[in-house]
Motif scaffolding. Structure first.
Motif, PDB file in Angstrom:
ATOM      1  N   UNK A   1       0.847  -1.188   0.000  1.00 22.77           N
ATOM      2  CA  UNK A   1       0.000   0.000   0.000  1.00 22.77           C
ATOM      3  C   UNK A   1       0.886   1.243   0.000  1.00 22.77           C
ATOM      4  N   UNK A   2       0.455   2.266  -0.736  1.00 23.62           N
ATOM      5  CA  UNK A   2       1.199   3.523  -0.819  1.00 23.62           C
ATOM      6  C   UNK A   2       0.300   4.623  -0.252  1.00 23.62           C
ATOM      7  N   UNK A   3       0.660   5.104   0.944  1.00 24.91           N
ATOM      8  CA  UNK A   3      -0.218   6.049   1.653  1.00 24.91           C
ATOM      9  C   UNK A   3      -0.101   7.473   1.119  1.00 24.91           C
ATOM     10  N   UNK A   4       0.803   7.695   0.145  1.00 25.27           N
ATOM     11  CA  UNK A   4       0.924   9.058  -0.394  1.00 25.27           C
ATOM     12  C   UNK A   4      -0.170   9.364  -1.419  1.00 25.27           C
ATOM     13  N   UNK A   5      -0.871   8.323  -1.871  1.00 23.68           N
ATOM     14  CA  UNK A   5      -1.910   8.594  -2.880  1.00 23.68           C
ATOM     15  C   UNK A   5      -3.291   8.263  -2.333  1.00 23.68           C
ATOM     16  N   UNK A   6      -4.307   8.680  -3.070  1.00 24.25           N
ATOM     17  CA  UNK A   6      -5.678   8.433  -2.619  1.00 24.25           C
ATOM     18  C   UNK A   6      -5.939   6.934  -2.579  1.00 24.25           C
ATOM     19  N   UNK A   7      -6.489   6.456  -1.477  1.00 21.97           N
ATOM     20  CA  UNK A   7      -6.720   5.020  -1.330  1.00 21.97           C
ATOM     21  C   UNK A   7      -8.026   4.620  -2.001  1.00 21.97           C
ATOM     22  N   UNK A   8      -8.086   3.365  -2.427  1.00 24.77           N
ATOM     23  CA  UNK A   8      -9.343   2.830  -2.945  1.00 24.77           C
ATOM     24  C   UNK A   8     -10.242   2.469  -1.758  1.00 24.77           C
ATOM     25  N   UNK A   9     -11.538   2.286  -2.034  1.00 26.51           N
ATOM     26  CA  UNK A   9     -12.458   1.876  -0.962  1.00 26.51           C
ATOM     27  C   UNK A   9     -12.010   0.538  -0.363  1.00 26.51           C
TER      28      UNK A   9
ATOM     29  N   UNK B   1      -1.201  -1.085  13.657  1.00 26.74           N
ATOM     30  CA  UNK B   1      -0.693  -1.437  12.329  1.00 26.74           C
ATOM     31  C   UNK B   1       0.566  -0.627  12.028  1.00 26.74           C
ATOM     32  N   UNK B   2       1.543  -1.311  11.441  1.00 29.13           N
ATOM     33  CA  UNK B   2       2.817  -0.682  11.084  1.00 29.13           C
ATOM     34  C   UNK B   2       2.931  -0.653   9.569  1.00 29.13           C
ATOM     35  N   UNK B   3       3.227   0.520   9.013  1.00 30.20           N
ATOM     36  CA  UNK B   3       3.460   0.705   7.577  1.00 30.20           C
ATOM     37  C   UNK B   3       4.885   1.234   7.428  1.00 30.20           C
ATOM     38  N   UNK B   4       5.718   0.528   6.635  1.00 26.56           N
ATOM     39  CA  UNK B   4       7.092   0.995   6.435  1.00 26.56           C
ATOM     40  C   UNK B   4       7.206   1.827   5.156  1.00 26.56           C
ATOM     41  N   UNK B   5       8.277   2.635   5.108  1.00 23.36           N
ATOM     42  CA  UNK B   5       8.660   3.366   3.878  1.00 23.36           C
ATOM     43  C   UNK B   5       7.534   4.220   3.311  1.00 23.36           C
ATOM     44  N   UNK B   6       6.881   4.989   4.156  1.00 20.29           N
ATOM     45  CA  UNK B   6       5.824   5.893   3.696  1.00 20.29           C
ATOM     46  C   UNK B   6       6.369   7.317   3.812  1.00 20.29           C
ATOM     47  N   UNK B   7       6.838   7.841   2.693  1.00 23.23           N
ATOM     48  CA  UNK B   7       7.466   9.173   2.674  1.00 23.23           C
ATOM     49  C   UNK B   7       6.382  10.245   2.556  1.00 23.23           C
ATOM     50  N   UNK B   8       5.761  10.569   3.665  1.00 19.85           N
ATOM     51  CA  UNK B   8       4.580  11.436   3.647  1.00 19.85           C
ATOM     52  C   UNK B   8       4.949  12.892   3.906  1.00 19.85           C
ATOM     53  N   UNK B   9       4.332  13.791   3.149  1.00 20.05           N
ATOM     54  CA  UNK B   9       4.327  15.206   3.534  1.00 20.05           C
ATOM     55  C   UNK B   9       3.192  15.384   4.540  1.00 20.05           C
ATOM     56  N   UNK B  10       3.160  16.540   5.193  1.00 14.19           N
ATOM     57  CA  UNK B  10       2.059  16.781   6.137  1.00 14.19           C
ATOM     58  C   UNK B  10       0.713  16.713   5.421  1.00 14.19           C
TER      59      UNK B  10
ATOM     60  N   UNK C   1       3.749   9.462  12.269  1.00 14.93           N
ATOM     61  CA  UNK C   1       4.697   9.354  11.158  1.00 14.93           C
ATOM     62  C   UNK C   1       6.079   9.788  11.631  1.00 14.93           C
ATOM     63  N   UNK C   2       7.071   8.934  11.423  1.00 16.18           N
ATOM     64  CA  UNK C   2       8.441   9.223  11.881  1.00 16.18           C
ATOM     65  C   UNK C   2       9.209   9.912  10.764  1.00 16.18           C
ATOM     66  N   UNK C   3       9.464  11.199  10.929  1.00 13.69           N
ATOM     67  CA  UNK C   3      10.190  11.951   9.903  1.00 13.69           C
ATOM     68  C   UNK C   3      11.686  11.930  10.170  1.00 13.69           C
ATOM     69  N   UNK C   4      12.069  12.021  11.439  1.00 13.35           N
ATOM     70  CA  UNK C   4      13.493  11.937  11.798  1.00 13.35           C
ATOM     71  C   UNK C   4      13.571  11.299  13.174  1.00 13.35           C
ATOM     72  N   UNK C   5      14.436  10.289  13.301  1.00 11.21           N
ATOM     73  CA  UNK C   5      14.507   9.573  14.581  1.00 11.21           C
ATOM     74  C   UNK C   5      15.915   9.656  15.158  1.00 11.21           C
TER      75      UNK C   5
ATOM     76  N   UNK D   1      10.410   7.147   8.313  1.00 17.52           N
ATOM     77  CA  UNK D   1       9.270   7.006   7.391  1.00 17.52           C
ATOM     78  C   UNK D   1       8.370   5.814   7.702  1.00 17.52           C
ATOM     79  N   UNK D   2       8.500   5.275   8.909  1.00 18.93           N
ATOM     80  CA  UNK D   2       7.447   4.373   9.379  1.00 18.93           C
ATOM     81  C   UNK D   2       6.218   5.211   9.693  1.00 18.93           C
ATOM     82  N   UNK D   3       5.049   4.640   9.469  1.00 20.73           N
ATOM     83  CA  UNK D   3       3.816   5.198  10.021  1.00 20.73           C
ATOM     84  C   UNK D   3       3.191   4.099  10.870  1.00 20.73           C
ATOM     85  N   UNK D   4       2.920   4.427  12.123  1.00 23.59           N
ATOM     86  CA  UNK D   4       2.267   3.464  13.007  1.00 23.59           C
ATOM     87  C   UNK D   4       0.916   4.027  13.406  1.00 23.59           C
ATOM     88  N   UNK D   5      -0.085   3.179  13.290  1.00 17.77           N
ATOM     89  CA  UNK D   5      -1.465   3.573  13.590  1.00 17.77           C
ATOM     90  C   UNK D   5      -1.973   2.686  14.717  1.00 17.77           C
ATOM     91  N   UNK D   6      -2.621   3.286  15.723  1.00 21.87           N
ATOM     92  CA  UNK D   6      -3.170   2.457  16.801  1.00 21.87           C
ATOM     93  C   UNK D   6      -4.580   2.900  17.132  1.00 21.87           C
TER      94      UNK D   6
END
Ligand code: OGA
Ligand code: MN
Length: 296
Positions: A23-31, A47-56, A134-138, A255-260
């Protein structure tokens, strides 16, 4: 690309903490992708998503696809001192010029409250549903985030304790949680804004129907109980709920995104070198109703 979600630790915790791929969280998701995320959250709580280079803006757009957001009214920085807008929680050690906060800075000391087990915004009348961090710098070491499964913790209570907690109502406030660390430097306006709110100690998840313990370091009392007895009991429950067998410790990569799901988990930050940059940004879905409306 099709979305796949697997338990991070299939042996020790097959029902808690999943890793999402495809899944690529930078683009609009499908239903279908939105539905897969909600189903994954119902099952795994984290849920853990790796390598998601997100802007705000991308983080905001993605978060809004999952539901309505809350604003960062729990932060202590005055509006003119904020680094980010009101829809992003600033989980960093930076000021608005991206400089590391001095050790004694009040915003930093207040933020250390995140190192106590908690559930986001339980101190608001309408608390948080999902948090998306979203982890931008750790920092080079430390700064993990730990998550505890409050469904498993509830299920593991003995029957007598289950009966005892079933209908209890707690008082939650950031004044209580910061007080645990000796942070009492609140203005009258902050004390008024963060006056205690009522939350159920046991709540039912609206889709899975499962019960969970709704605990947080913000909980400083139980209605109808003497304060020391309430705090001693809440401390015991929290100790029970955060045994290592219920905990997933996330070691961040950039660039991990973790959702809880704050309805079924507690979490806490771990220490790191305060002179190193840690830049994390949080969007938060509102639960839309109080836990008082999610009775067991
Ligand atoms: C949060 C939080 C923990 C961390 O974002 O709500 O508590 O490790 N974060 O920064
Ligand atoms: Mn938090």
């Amino acid at each position: 690309m099709s979305t796949d979600i697997k338990p991070i630790d299939p042996v020790a915790r097959s029902f808690f903490a999943g890793e999402v791929s495809g899944i690529d969280l930078t683009r609009t998701l499908t239903d279908a992708e939105v539905a897969a995320i909600h189903a994954g959250m119902d099952r795994f709580g984290v849920l853990v998503f790796h390598d998601q280079h997100l802007s705000d803006d991308q983080q905001l757009a993605f978060s809004r696809q999952l539901g309505p957001l809350e604003t960062a009214t729990g932060d202590i920085a005055a509006p003119q001192d904020r680094r980010l807008g009101m829809e992003l929680g600033d989980i960093s050690n930076l000021d608005k010029n991206n400089e590391v906060l001095p050790r004694e800075d009040r915003r930093r000391l207040f933020g250390l409250g995140n190192q106590l087990w908690h559930s986001d915004s339980s101190f608001k009348p309408v608390p948080a549903k999902y948090s998306l961090l979203s982890a931008r710098q750790i920092p080079p070491a430390g700064g993990n985030t730990e998550f505890a499964d409050m469904r498993a913790a509830y299920d593991a209570l003995d029957d007598k304790t289950k009966r005892e907690v079933h209908d209890l109502i707690c008082a939650h406030s950031q004044i209580f949680s910061r007080g645990i660390l000796g942070f009492t430097d609140f203005t009258d306006a902050e004390r008024a804004k963060w006056a205690p709110v009522r939350q159920r100690l046991v709540r039912r998840h609206p889709t899975t129907g499962r019960l969970s313990l709704y605990l947080a370091s913000h909980a400083g009392g139980i209605e109808g109980w003497p304060v020391p007895e309430a705090r001693a009991f809440l401390r015991d429950l929290s100790e029970h709920a955060t045994q290592r067998k219920f905990v997933y410790a996330h070691v961040w990569q950039p660039h991990d995104l973790v959702m809880w799901d704050n309805r079924v988990t507690m979490h806490r930050a771990r220490r790191y070198d305060h002179t190193e940059v840690r830049d994390m940004r949080r969007t938060t879905l509102t639960n839309e109703v109080s836990s008082l409306q999610q009775a067991p």
